[in-house]
Design an enzyme around this catalytic site. Structure first.
Site, PDB file in Angstrom:
ATOM      1  N   ARG A 116       0.533  -1.063  -0.244  1.00  0.00           N
ATOM      2  CA  ARG A 116       0.220   0.306   0.009  1.00  0.00           C
ATOM      3  C   ARG A 116       0.932   1.211   0.737  1.00  0.00           C
ATOM      4  O   ARG A 116       1.889   1.576   0.808  1.00  0.00           O
ATOM      5  CB  ARG A 116      -0.957  -0.325   1.536  1.00  0.00           C
ATOM      6  CG  ARG A 116      -1.044   1.315   2.104  1.00  0.00           C
ATOM      7  CD  ARG A 116      -2.557   0.925   2.677  1.00  0.00           C
ATOM      8  NE  ARG A 116      -3.758   0.816   1.860  1.00  0.00           N
ATOM      9  CZ  ARG A 116      -5.300   0.620   2.385  1.00  0.00           C
ATOM     10  NH1 ARG A 116      -5.466   1.462   3.583  1.00  0.00           N
ATOM     11  NH2 ARG A 116      -6.429  -0.248   2.335  1.00  0.00           N
ATOM     12  N   ARG A 139     -13.767  -8.797   2.250  1.00  0.00           N
ATOM     13  CA  ARG A 139     -12.315  -8.407   1.939  1.00  0.00           C
ATOM     14  C   ARG A 139     -11.547  -9.634   1.921  1.00  0.00           C
ATOM     15  O   ARG A 139     -10.352 -10.573   1.477  1.00  0.00           O
ATOM     16  CB  ARG A 139     -11.789  -6.944   2.760  1.00  0.00           C
ATOM     17  CG  ARG A 139     -11.988  -5.613   2.834  1.00  0.00           C
ATOM     18  CD  ARG A 139     -12.427  -5.337   1.259  1.00  0.00           C
ATOM     19  NE  ARG A 139     -10.702  -5.055   0.920  1.00  0.00           N
ATOM     20  CZ  ARG A 139      -9.329  -4.582   1.321  1.00  0.00           C
ATOM     21  NH1 ARG A 139     -10.919  -3.462   1.878  1.00  0.00           N
ATOM     22  NH2 ARG A 139      -8.715  -4.110   0.677  1.00  0.00           N
TER      23      ARG A 139
HETATM   24  N1   CP Z   1     -11.495  -0.469   2.750  1.00  0.00           N
HETATM   25  C1   CP Z   1     -10.672  -0.358   3.282  1.00  0.00           C
HETATM   26  O1   CP Z   1      -9.011  -0.791   2.247  1.00  0.00           O
HETATM   27  O2   CP Z   1      -9.736  -0.058   4.470  1.00  0.00           O
HETATM   28  P1   CP Z   1      -8.041   0.257   5.368  1.00  0.00           P
HETATM   29  O3   CP Z   1      -7.437   0.814   4.818  1.00  0.00           O
HETATM   30  O4   CP Z   1      -8.586   0.178   6.647  1.00  0.00           O
HETATM   31  O5   CP Z   1      -7.547  -1.136   4.816  1.00  0.00           O
HETATM   32  N1  NVA Z   2      -9.709   6.670  -0.934  1.00  0.00           N
HETATM   33  C1  NVA Z   2      -9.663   6.248   0.250  1.00  0.00           C
HETATM   34  C2  NVA Z   2      -9.974   4.799   0.502  1.00  0.00           C
HETATM   35  C3  NVA Z   2      -9.415   3.778   2.189  1.00  0.00           C
HETATM   36  C4  NVA Z   2     -10.109   2.722   2.312  1.00  0.00           C
HETATM   37  C5  NVA Z   2      -7.977   6.747   0.625  1.00  0.00           C
HETATM   38  O1  NVA Z   2      -7.049   6.216  -0.588  1.00  0.00           O
HETATM   39  O2  NVA Z   2      -7.980   6.623   1.896  1.00  0.00           O
END
Ligand code: CP
Ligand code: NVA
Length: 317
Positions: free
Chosen positions: A114, A304
């Site tokens: 991420r 998920r």
């Molecule tokens: N929806 C989602 O990706 O949640 P997190 O940011 O908590 O992983």
């Molecule tokens: N659009 C949001 C999604 C979080 C799961 C972000 O990128 O922060």
């Protein structure tokens, strides 16, 4: 699950929903349904040792509750192990990202990452021939979220062909992956955003290439027009991670895009409310809609786990 297991995904990496074909997407969702029902078997589940003790590295440059937890649990439930990497290894300052990838390739089967710039995810994927890279959210896309969203809709609707999903809010990473995925199940998507916050035109063009059953993607600047007659309304935060300095301006601009009872009332009477979470009650959604019987947000969160387990099986199993 059959002893031979599900078919492998064709590519090395999963950076985008567009990395897999419609038939692989549908197969992945079928596998997720099986994994969801077999979870009660615990250690006796046919897939409990599918990863054969392999390690998967997790590198998260941004906060995460759902994605990190479900990958950690999913990897363990498939008989793998996780390697938690400190976030600074995504910065590329101590050593180039390519070198981090080439080290990891010698120890682990896959990297779940991420990060901010989508290009970083691509750099990790392109640096080695064997390390499989999974995009756990970048500024551009959130493909793992869309897998869970599609499973949630299939559970509610069965055959999804001919349905309409209205996405109301920011044309962001979550919206992009949703638009990539839903038309492949025959779901039309109405995307309502303020001007200047639209989805990139290329996202819509690419999504239309794999759309099934006449599904369309249409853009709106009026939330009520987008939501009229919709089978589900989806929203996400107005300020994504990394945009915090824009929060005040965004709160003003996005106010007409709040999902509230008035907006839900123009959708079908049985319309679902969806959100990837985390949610900000009183901003993009009111507390009454979030807590209503229409809300499937925690089904999305649960799914998920099952969809990512299916993804791991089809990439690494
Ligand atoms: N929806 C989602 O990706 O949640 P997190 O940011 O908590 O992983
Ligand atoms: N659009 C949001 C999604 C979080 C799961 C972000 O990128 O922060």
């Amino acid at each position: 699950m059959s002893p031979s297991g599900p078919p492998a995904l064709p590519g090395k990496d999963f950076l985008s929903i567009l990395d897999i074909s419609t038939s692989h997407l549908l197969r992945l969702l079928e596998v997720a349904v099986r994994l969801k029902s077999e979870r009660r078997l615990g250690e006796r589940a046919p897939t409990a040792h599918a990863l054969g003790g392999a390690h998967v590295a997790l590198l998260f440059e941004k906060p995460s509750l759902r994605t990190r937890s479900t990958f950690e649990i999913g990897i363990r439930e498939l008989g793998g192990h996780t390697l938690d990497l400190p976030r600074e290894f995504a910065e590329g300052t101590r050593e180039p990202l390519e070198d981090v990838a080439r080290n990891l390739e010698r120890w682990v089967k896959a990297l779940v990452i991420r990060t901010y710039a989508h290009e970083k995810v691509q750099t990790f994927a392109g640096a080695t021939g064997a390390l499989k890279v999974i995009n756990a959210l970048s500024d551009a896309e959130h493909p793992c979220q869309a897998l869970a969203d599609m499973l949630t809709l299939m559970e509610r609707w069965g055959d999804c062909k001919g349905r309409t999903l209205a996405y109301v809010g920011d044309g962001n990473n979550v919206a992009t992956s949703l638009v990539h995925a839903a038309p492949q199940l025959g779901i039309s998507v109405h995307v309502a955003t303020p001007p200047s916050y639209e989805l990139p035109a290329t996202v819509v063009q690419e999504a239309m290439r794999s759309a099934q059953g006449g599904a369309q993607v249409r853009m709106f600047t009026d939330a009520r027009e987008a939501a009229a007659g919709a089978d589900a309304i989806y929203t996400d935060v107005w300020t994504s991670m990394g945009q915090e300095q824009e929060a005040k301006v965004r709160r003003r601009i996005f106010q007409p895009f709040q999902v509230n009872a008035a907006l839900m009332s123009v959708a079908r009477p049985d319309a679902l409310f969806m959100h990837c979470l985390p949610a900000h009650r009183g901003e993009e959604v009111t507390a009454d809609v979030f807590e209503s019987a229409s809300s499937v947000v925690f089904d999305q969160a649960e799914n998920r786990l099952h969809t990512q387990k299916a993804l791991l099986l089809m990439m690494l199993g």
